[in-house]
Design an enzyme around this catalytic site. Sequence first.
Site, mmCIF file in Angstrom:
data_model
loop_
_atom_site.group_PDB
_atom_site.id
_atom_site.type_symbol
_atom_site.label_atom_id
_atom_site.label_comp_id
_atom_site.label_asym_id
_atom_site.label_seq_id
_atom_site.Cartn_x
_atom_site.Cartn_y
_atom_site.Cartn_z
ATOM 1 C CB ILE A 30 -0.992 -0.158 1.084
ATOM 2 C CG1 ILE A 30 -0.312 -0.005 2.419
ATOM 3 C CG2 ILE A 30 -2.004 -1.324 1.076
ATOM 4 C CD1 ILE A 30 -1.318 0.420 3.760
ATOM 5 C CG ASN A 85 12.843 -4.980 5.697
ATOM 6 O OD1 ASN A 85 13.873 -4.837 5.142
ATOM 7 N ND2 ASN A 85 11.725 -4.292 5.120
ATOM 8 C CG HIS A 98 6.310 -8.937 4.878
ATOM 9 N ND1 HIS A 98 6.314 -8.684 6.215
ATOM 10 C CD2 HIS A 98 6.719 -7.404 4.247
ATOM 11 C CE1 HIS A 98 6.539 -7.635 6.715
ATOM 12 N NE2 HIS A 98 6.733 -6.956 5.531
#
Length: 112
Positions: A30, A85, A98
């Site tokens: 997003i 990360n 992710h």
Amino acid sequence: MDCLFCKIISGEVPAEVVREGERTLAFRDINPQAPVHVLVVPKDHHPNFAALSADPEVLAELAAEAGRVAEDEGVAESGYRVIFNTGAGAGQTVFHVHAHVLGGRGLNWPPG
């Protein structure tokens, strides 16, 4: 569990899904940092990359899906980056592992 990505996987929170596998889901970020910025997540909750290393089959499926996303998005030949990360100090803000698939522009090294 109050995990944003678990809610996306369950359909409770909408997302622009680009691929779905048996154990993975890929959807657009997003807050994209490149023309192509897709997140690939396992459907089972693992808080970070270190925790996912205990499940090498899912890790392999995430890697394969990241490659398929790059193909589908047209950046496989020009180049793309896959980033995990791990931990707040590395910029992880959602604690469900992710992979970021980034491409479609020059990606400098070293990264930010």
